[in-house]
Scaffold this active site. Structure first.
Site, short mmCIF file in Angstrom:
data_model
loop_
_atom_site.label_atom_id
_atom_site.label_comp_id
_atom_site.label_asym_id
_atom_site.label_seq_id
_atom_site.Cartn_x
_atom_site.Cartn_y
_atom_site.Cartn_z
N THR A 84 41.24 38.23 41.33
CA THR A 84 42.05 38.16 40.10
C THR A 84 41.33 38.58 38.82
O THR A 84 41.82 39.44 38.08
CB THR A 84 42.60 36.73 39.93
OG1 THR A 84 43.42 36.45 41.05
CG2 THR A 84 43.42 36.59 38.66
N LYS A 165 47.26 31.66 34.55
CA LYS A 165 45.81 31.53 34.70
C LYS A 165 45.10 32.00 33.43
O LYS A 165 45.45 33.07 32.91
CB LYS A 165 45.31 32.39 35.86
CG LYS A 165 45.90 32.06 37.22
CD LYS A 165 45.31 32.97 38.29
CE LYS A 165 45.92 32.70 39.66
NZ LYS A 165 45.38 33.60 40.70
N ARG A 167 42.14 33.39 33.08
CA ARG A 167 41.48 34.69 33.23
C ARG A 167 42.48 35.86 33.24
O ARG A 167 42.15 36.97 32.83
CB ARG A 167 40.62 34.74 34.50
CG ARG A 167 41.34 34.45 35.80
CD ARG A 167 40.33 34.35 36.95
NE ARG A 167 40.94 34.02 38.23
CZ ARG A 167 41.25 32.79 38.64
NH1 ARG A 167 41.02 31.78 37.85
NH2 ARG A 167 41.77 32.58 39.84
N ASP A 295 50.75 34.52 43.61
CA ASP A 295 49.44 34.36 44.26
C ASP A 295 49.33 32.99 44.92
O ASP A 295 48.87 32.87 46.06
CB ASP A 295 48.32 34.56 43.24
CG ASP A 295 46.94 34.53 43.86
OD1 ASP A 295 46.64 35.40 44.71
OD2 ASP A 295 46.14 33.62 43.53
N HIS A 299 48.87 32.73 48.99
CA HIS A 299 47.70 32.11 49.64
C HIS A 299 48.14 31.06 50.66
O HIS A 299 47.54 30.93 51.72
CB HIS A 299 46.82 31.42 48.60
CG HIS A 299 45.84 32.33 47.94
ND1 HIS A 299 44.76 32.87 48.60
CD2 HIS A 299 45.78 32.80 46.67
CE1 HIS A 299 44.07 33.63 47.75
NE2 HIS A 299 44.68 33.62 46.58
N ASP A 342 46.93 42.85 40.65
CA ASP A 342 45.46 42.74 40.65
C ASP A 342 44.87 42.90 42.05
O ASP A 342 43.69 43.21 42.19
CB ASP A 342 45.01 41.41 40.02
CG ASP A 342 45.69 40.19 40.66
OD1 ASP A 342 46.64 40.36 41.46
OD2 ASP A 342 45.25 39.06 40.35
ZN LIG Z 1 44.46 34.89 44.89
#
Ligand SMILES: [Zn+2]
Length: 537
Positions: A84, A165, A167, A295, A299, A342
């Protein structure tokens, strides 16, 4: 007859250089378009094939709107650390980790003997959420598309980045962003850091005050009727305890694993456009949105799960609603929209083994033990490996000193041990990177694009295709150079782009390069991307 044909030719040859010197070919546009607003949408963990597999279920105004623009069907990251932080930095700087310096989400710092988080900044504090350290782009070593837009407009352009997130908001915003906002899942509020502002703007405080998560209290996650093979199925449910208030921390944690988070995020982005008057000033503004919950769900269940299918179709519907809101505030005719991701993702180990695609779960501990053993055997007893993560082995430098050991020697023993471990495809040493003595292969080039001498470890690992370092057989992850992780969408929509599907090879670094070229900006400092002129008017 001969004289009549030869003489004009001679005359032409004599005049061509003179003509060319007086009138150099001019192909560049002298008129640069100025959209009011550029929206860059990054979906966290979104494989290119999702746009193809689920297209029959997409609405008219979501992904299909974007796909009526210029869409690239073979866009692949040319580096090996598809995660990411690095991915978002790459998309907005137009270069890879070797230049932008965001090598991983977290890397091990040999000097402090601690893990460094890619957007950590101890000099900042969180604003609007839990007390704690904030975040900033101080680790990002180059500037971004948004920075160039701000510089070129004497800071009249506004740049705002939004994600769940930190970031994925901070890195797209760059160094001079007006704001980066992300989600504090403990409080259910959008927050920022003192790097950007001392306190939240009134509209963000009011958005938080309205408790955006409350609208989902009592809701279940049920598959949409149009979700193939799962229509109407129950995909998620929160079980409140008697008398438990909503939304509390437990509910917020559950909500973070449902596609409803994209609705909250896009509602916040819509509010940002309205309240910050994005696309309504004299200069072009940039809004970067990274949708994170795709994401989280990917996951937990993998790319072939009903939950990922349903989430993707819902993302389409939510984007359609967002585009309608953009149309009613700014006018879509005055906007450009770009879409990418990403990284992609691997199937989960259970799926991989069932279909004989590879070994499935990668035995991380076994490999680390093998490396320790080889180093002990070669150089004597000690704790030789100081740290390791999914990409690197970090050797214990004080042990090397104590044993008067050459780093190159220790690295090559460690790399040989790693390379002979099950599930490891290749291992490259720090010395190989520093002395440019890597093998001449596409894989080594990808590894080199990931390697930054100041932040990378001592041995770089590339796992076999379909050897996934997942927490268990049902969860999965990304982070390899292989195409299931590296191939992502790249789409440009707006009046500067020629509609069509382009099969020519391109890379995510081309996103910033193409938008910078179309906007008439200086390319971001480290950009190595190619303006995709085949798709530019
Ligand atoms: Zn991830």
């Amino acid at each position: 007859m001969q004289r009549r044909t030869i003489r004009p030719l001679v005359a032409m040859l004599a005049f061509i250089p003179l003509f060319a010197a007086a009138h150099p070919p001019v192909q560049a546009r002298t008129y640069v378009r100025r959209p009011r607003l550029v929206v860059v949408i990054v979906i966290d963990q979104f494989r290119y094939d999702y746009l193809v597999r689920f297209r029959p279920q997409f609405s008219a105004g979501g992904f299909n709107l974007l796909l009526s623009g210029a869409s690239f069907s073979d866009c692949r990251y040319d580096y090996a650390t598809t995660t990411t932080g690095p991915g978002h930095a790459t998309l907005f700087t137009g270069t890879y980790s070797n230049i932008h310096g965001i090598t991983e989400n977290e890397w091990y710092d040999h000097t402090s003997h601690h893990t460094a988080y890619c957007v950590a900044d101890p000099d900042t504090r969180l604003v609007g959420g839990t007390e704690g350290p904030g975040a900033s782009p101080r680790n990002l070593l180059v500037d971004t598309l948004g920075d160039e837009l701000r510089l070129a407009s004497n800071f009249q352009s506004k740049v705002i980045a939004i994600s769940l997130k930190d970031r994925a908001a901070v890195l797209p915003g760059g160094h001079t962003a007006n704001a980066a906002y992300w989600w504090d899942s403990k409080t259910g509020h959008f927050v920022t850091s003192t790097y950007y502002m001392p306190s939240l703007p009134a509209w963000v405080a009011a958005f938080n005050q309205s408790q955006p998560a409350r609208a989902y209290c009592g809701q279940r996650w049920q598959a949409l009727a149009e979700t193939p093979d799962a229509g109407g199925q129950l995909l998620g449910e929160f079980h409140p305890q008697p008398g438990e208030p909503c939304p509390d921390a437990r509910f917020l944690a559950w909500l973070d694993s449902t596609p409803y988070m994209n609705q909250i995020e896009l509602k916040f982005a819509t509010e940002a456009i309205r309240q910050e008057h994005l696309g309504q000033g004299r200069a072009t503004d940039l809004l970067a949105i990274s949708l994170s919950v795709n994401d989280h769900i990917g996951h937990a269940f993998g790319p072939y799960s009903a939950r990922v299918v349903d989430t993707t179709i819902r993302t389409d519907h939510d984007l359609a609603e967002f585009f309608r809101a953009v149309d009613s505030t700014v006018g879509l005719d005055h906007c450009w929209i770009a879409l990418s991701a990403d990284h992609g993702v691997a199937p989960n180990p259970a799926f991989i083994k069932l279909h004989h695609l590879g070994i499935g779960n990668f035995p991380t501990d076994q490999m680390r033990e093998r490396i320790e053993q080889a180093l002990r055997q070669a150089f004597g007893d000690d704790q030789w490996v100081e740290a390791s993560d999914e990409f690197y082995i970090y050797l214990n430098r004080s042990a090397l000193e104590k044993h008067h050991l050459d780093e190159a020697k220790a690295e090559s023993v460690a790399a040989a041990a790693a390379a002979s471990s099950p599930g490891v495809y290749a291992a490259f040493t720090r010395i190989q990177f520093l002395t440019s003595s890597l093998p001449a292969s596409p894989l080594a080039r990808q590894a080199a694009n990931s390697f930054n001498p100041k932040r990378s470890g001592d041995v770089f690992l590339v796992r076999d295709p379909y050897a996934v370092p997942a927490e268990d057989d049902l969860r999965t992850t990304h982070g390899s150079p292989w195409n299931y992780d590296s191939q992502v969408p790249l789409v440009f929509w707006g009046d500067a782009f020629k509609p069509g599907v382009y099969a020519s090879a391109c890379q995510p670094v081309d996103l910033a390069a193409t938008l910078a070229a179309a906007l008439g900006l200086t390319q971001p400092a480290g950009s190595q991307g190619r303006p995709l002129t085949e798709a530019m008017k």
